[in-house]
Write a protein that holds these residues in place. Structure first.
Motif, PDB file in Angstrom:
ATOM      1  N   GLY A 234      59.617  72.996 -61.634  1.00  6.21           N
ATOM      2  CA  GLY A 234      58.269  72.753 -61.618  1.00  6.21           C
ATOM      3  C   GLY A 234      57.787  72.077 -60.510  1.00  6.21           C
ATOM      4  O   GLY A 234      58.555  71.875 -59.538  1.00  6.21           O
ATOM      5  N   LEU A 235      56.364  71.691 -60.424  1.00  2.02           N
ATOM      6  CA  LEU A 235      55.702  70.994 -59.657  1.00  2.02           C
ATOM      7  C   LEU A 235      55.894  69.444 -59.703  1.00  2.02           C
ATOM      8  O   LEU A 235      55.536  69.133 -60.789  1.00  2.02           O
ATOM      9  N   TRP A 236      56.317  68.839 -58.840  1.00  2.50           N
ATOM     10  CA  TRP A 236      56.460  67.388 -58.959  1.00  2.50           C
ATOM     11  C   TRP A 236      55.758  66.702 -57.839  1.00  2.50           C
ATOM     12  O   TRP A 236      55.513  67.158 -56.773  1.00  2.50           O
ATOM     13  N   THR A 237      55.271  65.555 -58.058  1.00 10.13           N
ATOM     14  CA  THR A 237      54.652  64.771 -57.164  1.00 10.13           C
ATOM     15  C   THR A 237      55.261  63.380 -57.102  1.00 10.13           C
ATOM     16  O   THR A 237      55.903  62.694 -57.932  1.00 10.13           O
ATOM     17  N   VAL A 238      55.760  62.720 -55.833  1.00 14.10           N
ATOM     18  CA  VAL A 238      56.783  61.655 -55.605  1.00 14.10           C
ATOM     19  C   VAL A 238      55.638  60.610 -54.835  1.00 14.10           C
ATOM     20  O   VAL A 238      55.222  60.923 -53.587  1.00 14.10           O
ATOM     21  N   PRO A 239      55.351  59.338 -55.239  1.00 16.12           N
ATOM     22  CA  PRO A 239      54.723  58.214 -54.650  1.00 16.12           C
ATOM     23  C   PRO A 239      55.350  57.735 -53.826  1.00 16.12           C
ATOM     24  O   PRO A 239      56.150  56.525 -53.804  1.00 16.12           O
ATOM     25  N   VAL A 240      55.534  58.342 -52.505  1.00 17.91           N
ATOM     26  CA  VAL A 240      56.161  57.717 -51.372  1.00 17.91           C
ATOM     27  C   VAL A 240      55.695  56.277 -50.770  1.00 17.91           C
ATOM     28  O   VAL A 240      56.413  55.546 -50.704  1.00 17.91           O
ATOM     29  N   ALA A 241      54.581  56.174 -50.675  1.00 23.55           N
ATOM     30  CA  ALA A 241      54.244  54.695 -50.466  1.00 23.55           C
ATOM     31  C   ALA A 241      54.002  53.717 -51.577  1.00 23.55           C
ATOM     32  O   ALA A 241      54.070  52.728 -51.395  1.00 23.55           O
ATOM     33  N   ASP A 242      53.431  54.104 -52.568  1.00 22.24           N
ATOM     34  CA  ASP A 242      53.118  53.216 -53.597  1.00 22.24           C
ATOM     35  C   ASP A 242      54.502  52.783 -54.505  1.00 22.24           C
ATOM     36  O   ASP A 242      54.380  51.917 -55.336  1.00 22.24           O
ATOM     37  N   GLY A 243      55.350  53.957 -54.575  1.00 22.42           N
ATOM     38  CA  GLY A 243      56.690  53.649 -55.360  1.00 22.42           C
ATOM     39  C   GLY A 243      56.469  53.953 -56.788  1.00 22.42           C
ATOM     40  O   GLY A 243      55.376  54.164 -57.042  1.00 22.42           O
ATOM     41  N   GLY A 244      57.672  54.129 -57.409  1.00 23.14           N
ATOM     42  CA  GLY A 244      57.439  54.381 -58.835  1.00 23.14           C
ATOM     43  C   GLY A 244      58.314  55.728 -59.007  1.00 23.14           C
ATOM     44  O   GLY A 244      58.751  56.257 -58.050  1.00 23.14           O
ATOM     45  N   PRO A 245      58.316  56.185 -60.332  1.00 19.55           N
ATOM     46  CA  PRO A 245      59.025  57.566 -60.663  1.00 19.55           C
ATOM     47  C   PRO A 245      58.027  58.759 -60.197  1.00 19.55           C
ATOM     48  O   PRO A 245      57.072  58.428 -59.989  1.00 19.55           O
ATOM     49  N   ALA A 246      58.870  59.710 -60.034  1.00 20.43           N
ATOM     50  CA  ALA A 246      58.420  60.995 -59.830  1.00 20.43           C
ATOM     51  C   ALA A 246      57.684  61.602 -61.098  1.00 20.43           C
ATOM     52  O   ALA A 246      58.130  61.193 -62.176  1.00 20.43           O
ATOM     53  N   VAL A 247      56.750  62.461 -60.952  1.00 20.49           N
ATOM     54  CA  VAL A 247      55.987  63.032 -62.090  1.00 20.49           C
ATOM     55  C   VAL A 247      56.079  64.432 -61.905  1.00 20.49           C
ATOM     56  O   VAL A 247      55.505  64.973 -60.849  1.00 20.49           O
TER      57      VAL A 247
END
Length: 394
Positions: free
Chosen positions: A101-114
């Motif tokens: 599926g389609l995921w988003t990764v918080p490159v600048a803010d950090g945290g888990p992928a969604v």
């Protein structure tokens, strides 16, 4: 869009889940263990925005404006989607089309992928909104509207998905080319009208209609929204050589709803130059790709990034972009500092083996060395483009 010398072929035509890995039980293993996540973020701490991104095997990496590199995610399997990596315009987020599926990764803010949406098929394109909070996710006729943290919802089911889609600068509307018909007939495989959708009212407006079929076709090519309005190229094909457009117009629909032609080219042996809309210049002017038969040969098609002047004359910028039978070149857009991003996909024995990203100044005369390279069939690259070429398509 693929090009060949002299000829410009017309293309054929859930809820968010935050990833977490549970620790194994100290007493007994679960009877039905969950499979490993398709993608996990490794950048758990905040970091700098990415300027470019690429795959390194099963690692997803970014490089910031200072040149510092870091890994931001790990894949369970290599990416197979054509538009597998897409940095947001400010580089703070990264969209990844992974195996499930389609995921988003918080490159600048950090945290888990969604994980924000399911896979849609081969023709999957991702377009970030100007505020980098939403995405358009296109594939298998489905045009989906997604929040960066999910979920996605289907906006329309008639998209000519290989033509992509584009956001209005204020995020209040989107535009795309829809397929003809919905009955499963022959016309369903052909692109049709260019339409705009107002997101507040869900109202669809036809911007330009497609006419004709087969070797006699006239209609819109992929659009891109600029600050001056919705821009697109409109092509007319006629006669036996249907892959070569006999006439191409660059058109703009302004905020007042009026459409005007900015420039027009008629293809003849003496004047074969064609401008295809391909994004926006930093000053708001319509940008694109200028194809010139004078520099092309039987085995190489030559184009230039170009900016359309107020006088209707396209002016080439940057180095020549040379495409051969084994190398496909794509103008991705412009970075915030005005540099041009170009993607090169090279094949060997009919298979993709290397994808390179070039980032060059508008006054450069050569592409030079690539900024990053994704190796192998799963190699993918992306750049944070403040002025993306939403008209970039298959």
């Amino acid at each position: 869009m693929r090009v060949s010398p002299v000829r410009l072929p017309l293309p054929a035509f859930a809820g968010a889940t935050v990833l977490a890995v549970a620790a194994p039980s100290a007493v007994a293993a679960p009877a039905d263990p969950k499979p490993a996540a398709a993608l996990t973020a490794t950048a758990t701490a905040p970091g700098t925005p990415g300027q470019v991104a690429w795959t390194d095997g099963r690692l997803v990496r970014v490089r910031d404006a200072s040149g510092a590199r870091r890994t931001v995610a790990r894949l369970r399997r290599p990416i197979d989607a054509r538009d597998g990596l897409t940095l947001s315009r400010d580089g703070r987020r990264l969209a990844v089309v992974a195996e499930d599926g389609l995921w988003t990764v918080p490159v600048a803010d950090g945290g888990p992928a969604v994980r924000i949406g399911d896979r849609l098929g081969y023709y999957e394109l991702v377009r970030w909104s100007a505020d980098d909070r939403r995405l358009l996710y296109v594939g298998e006729r489905s045009l989906n509207l997604c929040d960066a943290a999910g979920p996605c919802r289907e906006l329309r089911d008639d998209s000519a998905d290989e033509f992509g889609a584009t956001w209005a600068p204020d995020g209040g509307a989107v535009a795309y080319v829809r397929r003809r018909g919905s009955s499963g007939g022959e016309d369903d495989s052909e692109p049709g009208d260019l339409v705009a959708v107002d997101l507040a009212s869900d109202r669809t407006t036809v911007v330009e209609r497609a006419t004709g079929t087969g070797d006699r076709f006239a209609g819109p090519l992929p659009p891109t929204w600029t600050r001056g309005g919705l821009a697109w190229s409109s092509a007319r094909y006629a006669g036996e050589d249907a892959d070569a457009p006999q006439r191409v117009r660059v058109r703009l629909r302004g905020a007042d709803g009026r459409t005007r032609t900015l420039t027009s080219s008629t293809v003849t042996p003496k004047s074969p130059d064609i401008l295809l809309v391909g994004g926006e210049a930093p000053d708001g002017a319509v940008a694109g790709l200028l194809f010139s038969d004078g520099e092309s040969t039987d085995s190489t098609a030559v184009s230039h990034a170009a900016v359309l002047g107020a006088d209707g004359v396209p002016r080439p910028i940057g180095p020549a972009i040379r495409q051969t039978r084994r190398t496909r070149m794509t103008l991705l857009g412009r970075l915030a500092d005005g540099r041009i991003a170009v993607q090169s996909e090279s094949t060997r024995n009919g298979r993709l083996w290397r994808t390179a990203l070039y980032v060059v100044a508008p006054d450069a005369t050569r592409l030079g060395a690539p900024a990053v390279v994704g190796q192998g069939p799963a190699g993918r690259v992306s750049a944070a483009m403040a002025f993306p070429n939403d008209a970039s398509a298959f």
